[in-house]
Design an enzyme around this catalytic site. Structure first.
Site, mmCIF file in Angstrom:
data_model
loop_
_atom_site.group_PDB
_atom_site.id
_atom_site.type_symbol
_atom_site.label_atom_id
_atom_site.label_comp_id
_atom_site.label_asym_id
_atom_site.label_seq_id
_atom_site.Cartn_x
_atom_site.Cartn_y
_atom_site.Cartn_z
ATOM 1 N N GLU A 34 0.878 -1.165 0.000
ATOM 2 C CA GLU A 34 0.000 0.000 0.000
ATOM 3 C C GLU A 34 0.915 1.214 0.000
ATOM 4 O O GLU A 34 1.832 1.284 0.822
ATOM 5 C CB GLU A 34 -0.885 0.034 1.257
ATOM 6 C CG GLU A 34 -1.837 1.220 1.206
ATOM 7 C CD GLU A 34 -2.618 1.456 2.497
ATOM 8 O OE1 GLU A 34 -2.283 0.836 3.523
ATOM 9 O OE2 GLU A 34 -3.556 2.276 2.467
ATOM 10 N N ARG A 258 5.537 -12.963 9.531
ATOM 11 C CA ARG A 258 6.293 -11.769 9.180
ATOM 12 C C ARG A 258 7.613 -11.722 9.933
ATOM 13 O O ARG A 258 7.803 -12.395 10.936
ATOM 14 C CB ARG A 258 5.474 -10.535 9.525
ATOM 15 C CG ARG A 258 5.269 -10.398 11.033
ATOM 16 C CD ARG A 258 4.679 -9.066 11.477
ATOM 17 N NE ARG A 258 4.665 -8.064 10.477
ATOM 18 C CZ ARG A 258 3.564 -7.369 10.151
ATOM 19 N NH1 ARG A 258 2.429 -7.638 10.756
ATOM 20 N NH2 ARG A 258 3.630 -6.421 9.262
ATOM 21 N N LYS A 268 4.499 0.290 10.193
ATOM 22 C CA LYS A 268 4.572 1.541 9.444
ATOM 23 C C LYS A 268 4.051 2.700 10.288
ATOM 24 O O LYS A 268 4.554 3.810 10.212
ATOM 25 C CB LYS A 268 3.740 1.423 8.155
ATOM 26 C CG LYS A 268 4.514 0.809 7.007
ATOM 27 C CD LYS A 268 3.862 1.141 5.679
ATOM 28 C CE LYS A 268 3.069 -0.018 5.147
ATOM 29 N NZ LYS A 268 2.494 0.222 3.815
#
Length: 559
Positions: A34, A258, A268
Site C-alpha cells: 500500500e 512476518r 509503518k
RNA sequence: UGACCCAUGGUGUAAUUGGCAACACGACUGAUUUUGGUUCAGUAGAGUCUAGGUUCGAGCCCUAGUGGGUCAACCA
C-alpha cells in the site's frame, strides 16, 4: 544461495502445484504494497519470497499497489517503493494498481447485488459495529439486509454518483452474521469517501475495502500464489468466498510469519510516528529499519537478500536477532570494500629519528580479500602522525599489543615504532607521544628481525583530511519495544547516534562520493553519507568490525 | 465462556514425509594473520512444551492439556 536445507513450506506448495500441472504449471506472484509509507526490512522478506519463489519456478511477479484508501496514499510513496524494490535487485513483470480495477470491481459488486449476495446498508458505522457481535457472540442481521435487487442496484449506483455523504451508506456482502469468523459477518465491500485519489483523482467517491479489492485484483491478474503475512489468515475464507461467488480465476492465498527484528519496530504506523515526531531525521535515517535507511547506512542489496534467505520462512512467530543482519552485511562488505585508515580520536605521535620535512609514499593494498586484483594506493608517511588515543596506554594491561612506554607496534603499511616518552597536560590527557622508528622495518621489505604483536592504523599529520563520522547504535534500548509497558518511544536509545567531528582520514578519502563504502581498518565498515559536501565528507558507520579484544576487556571488567 | 493458527539448542530454520535431531548466527578452544578483522580446525549446547494414545519404531500421526499469536477499523 540455497543451502542444504530442505525446501520451506511455500516452496513445497509451489513445487507440488507445478508438478501437478496446476494452472498449466504457471507461477505468477505479486508484491502488493500500500503506498502509504516506506518499505522496511520486513517487506524485503516478502519481496524476496514473492520474487524468489517465482524465479525459482520459472514464473514472474507483478508489482501491484494496493491503493484503495485515498486518504493515506500518495505518489511519493509509490516512487520510493519502486526505487527500493529495484535497488534490492528485483524486476517486476507488470506495474499494476488496484485502482486500475475500480471499474471492474464495480461490475463485480453489481454482479453480487444481482445474485442477492450484496446489499446497501444505511446503518451508521456505530450501528454496524454494534450489530457485528463479538468473537464469542453472533451478530445480528441489519434491517437493510433484505432490500430487493432493484433497490440495491439503484442505491449503489447513486452511491457512486455522489448522491450521499461520507458514511451515509455502505455496500456489504451478504454472508453470515453468525459466523465464528468475524470477517464473514457481512463484511463491508464499499464505503463512500469524497476524497481525491492519487491516481483516479475525483472519478470515484466510493472505494472498495481491502477484502473486496485484494483477492479480486489477484484474480484479475491470474495470480497463482498470493502470499501474505499471518494476520490475513482469517481473511482467507472471505477471499475464497468472493472468488467462488464471482466465479473468477481461483487465486489462492498462503500466509507466512512476518519478520520481526529485535531492538527496532517494524510497523509503518510506529515508523511514521518516529519520523513525524522527529525522533529520527526522516524515513531514510540510517537508524531506521527502512530499506532507504539501511541503504543510507551502507547496507548492500546482496546482504539484505542473503539475510532474507538465511532467516527462512515458517508460520511461527519469530524475532530475529539483529546480529544476524549485521553478520550478513559484514560478510558482503568484507569481500567488496577497500581498506582505508581513519583515526577517530587522534593523538599526535612524533617520530624523533625520522627526518624533518621528509614525506615518503608507501604502497598500501586496497583489499586483502581480493589480493592483487584489488590494487594498491599510496599513502604519505612523515615525522608527525596521528594514532588512535585508545591505541596508547600509559600503564598497559597484560596482553596489550599496542603502544605504551617502551612498547613497540607496527604501523600498518609502514614501520615498527617504539615508544620512548610521552607528554600530558594538566588534566592528565596524553598530548604527545615520542617514538623512534626502525628504518629497516619498512612494510614489505622488513629486514629488522623485530617481531611485534600488534599493528595499528594511523594518518600522516600534514596530509590528513578532517572528516565527520556518525556512529550508530540500536534505535531502542530494549529487545522488543512494542511488547513493553507504555509508549514504545520511551524505550528509544538516546545514544543511538554519536557524531565524531575529530576524525582524520588518509588523503584518498577526499574524493569519496555518497554511498561509497570502505572498511576503516580495525574500526568497521563505513559509507559516505548524502549530507557530505565538497568541503566535508561525512561517513556513516554501517557496522563495527567484530572486536574480540574489547569484548574480552568488557568481560574482565564485569567479573 | 468462541473460532482459527503455532510450539525443535540462546536465536532462526532443517530433518529423505514414521527410522534414534542437522545447518546458520551466537558462545567457547586453538591455529594462521602487518586489521585483536578475515580464514581455518575443533568444543559445548536441545532429546523436540506436557500427559496419554497408535506403531516394531513418533520431532513428524491422534486426543487432551499448557503456553504464545490472530480475530469485534467505513485501514491494509
Amino acid at each position: 544461495m540455497s543451502t542444504e536445507k530442505g525446501p520451506n513450506f511455500l516452496e513445497e506448495v509451489v513445487s507440488e502445484d507445478v508438478k501437478n500441472g496446476k494452472h498449466g504449471g504457471r507461477v505468477l506472484t505479486r508484491f502488493p504494497p500500500e503506498p502509504n509509507g516506506y518499505l522496511h526490512i520486513g517487506h524485503s522478506k516478502s519481496i524476496c519470497l514473492n520474487f524468489g519463489l517465482a524465479k525459482q519456478f520459472g514464473g514472474k511477479t507483478n508489482l501491484r499497489f494496493d491503493d484503495t484508501n485515498p486518504e493515506t496514499e500518495e505518489t511519493e510513496y509509490v516512487e520510493s517503493i519502486k526505487e527500493d524494490i529495484k535497488w534490492l535487485g528485483f524486476t517486476w513483470a507488470n506495474e499494476f494498481y488496484a485502482s486500475d480495477y475500480f471499474d471492474k470491481l464495480y461490475e463485480f459488486a453489481v454482479t453480487l447485488i444481482k445474485k442477492q449476495l450484496a446489499y446497501v446498508d444505511d446503518s451508521t458505522a456505530e450501528q454496524i459495529a454494534a450489530s457485528k457481535g463479538t468473537p464469542t457472540e453472533p451478530g445480528k442481521d441489519s434491517p437493510f439486509r433484505n432490500r430487493n435487487v432493484e433497490e440495491n442496484l439503484d442505491l449503489f449506483e447513486r452511491m457512486r454518483k455522489g448522491e450521499f455523504k461520507d458514511g451515509e451508506k455502505v455496500l456489504r456482502a451478504k454472508v453470515d452474521m453468525a459466523s465464528p469468523n468475524m470477517y464473514l459477518r457481512d463484511p463491508l465491500m464499499y464505503r463512500i469517501k469524497h476524497v481525491a485519489h492519487h491516481r483516479t483523482k475525483d472519478k470515484w467517491c466510493i472505494y472498495p475495502m481491502y477484502d473486496f479489492a485484494h483477492g479480486q485484483s489477484d484474480s484479475i491478474e491470474e495470480i497463482t500464489h498470493s502470499i501474505c503475512t499471518l494476520e490475513f489468515e482469517v481473511h482467507r475464507p472471505l477471499y475464497e468466498w468472493f472468488i467462488e461467488k464471482l466465479g473468477i480465476f481461483p487465486s489462492h492465498q498462503y500466509e507466512f510469519a512476518r519478520l520481526n527484528l529485535n531492538y527496532t519496530v517494524m510497523s509503518k504506523r510506529k515508523l511514521l510516528q518516529l519520523v513525524n515526531e522527529k525522533h529520527v531525521s526522516g524515513w531514510d535515517d540510517p537508524r531506521m529499519p527502512t530499506i532507504c535507511g539501511l541503504r543510507r547506512r551502507g547496507y548492500t542489496p546482496e546482504s539484505i537478500r542473503d539475510f532474507c534467505d538465511v532467516i527462512g520462512v515458517a508460520r511461527r512467530e519469530n524475532i530475529i536477532d539483529v546480529e544476524l543482519l549485521e553478520h550478513c552485511v559484514r560478510k558482503d562488505l568484507n569481500k567488496i570494500s577497500n581498506r582505508v585508515m581513519v583515526v577517530m580520536d587522534p593523538v599526535k605521535v612524533i617520530i624523533d629519528n625520522y627526518p624533518e620535512g621528509k614525506t615518503e609514499m608507501l604502497p598500501a593494498e586496497n583489499n586483502p580479500e581480493t589480493g592483487e586484483n584489488g590494487g594498491t594506493r599510496e599513502i604519505p608517511f612523515s615525522k608527525e602522525i596521528f594514532i588512535e588515543r585508545g591505541d596508547f596506554m600509559e600503564v598497559p594491561v597484560k596482553k596489550y599489543f599496542r603502544l605504551g612506554p617502551g612498547l613497540m607496534v607496527r604501523l600498518k603499511h609502514a614501520y615498527i615504532l617504539k615508544c620512548e616518552s610521552f607528554k600530558k597536560d594538566e588534566k592528565g590527557n596524553i598530548t604527545e607521544i615520542h617514538c623512534t622508528y626502525f628504518p629497516e622495518s619498512k612494510s614489505g621489505s622488513d629486514t629488522s628481525g623485530i617481531s611485534v604483536k600488534g599493528t595499528i592504523h594511523w594518518v600522516s599529520a600534514a596530509q590528513a583530511v578532517s572528516v565527520e563520522v556518525r556512529l550508530y547504535d540500536r534505535l531502542f534500548k530494549v529487545e522488543n519495544p512494542q511488547a513493553e509497558e507504555g509508549d514504545f518511544k520511551s524505550y528509544l536509545n538516546e545514544k543511538s547516534l554519536e557524531i565524531i567531528t575529530t576524525a582524520l582520514a588518509e588523503p584518498c578519502l577526499k574524493n569519496a562520493k555518497p554511498l561509497d563504502k570502505f572498511q576503516f581498518i580495525r574500526k568497521g565498515y563505513f559509507c559516505v553519507d548524502k549530507d557530505s559536501t565538497s568541503g566535508e565528507i561525512i561517513f556513516n558507520r554501517t557496522v563495527a568490525l567484530k572486536d574480540g579484544w574489547s569484548k574480552e576487556q568488557q568481560k574482565k571488567s564485569i567479573s
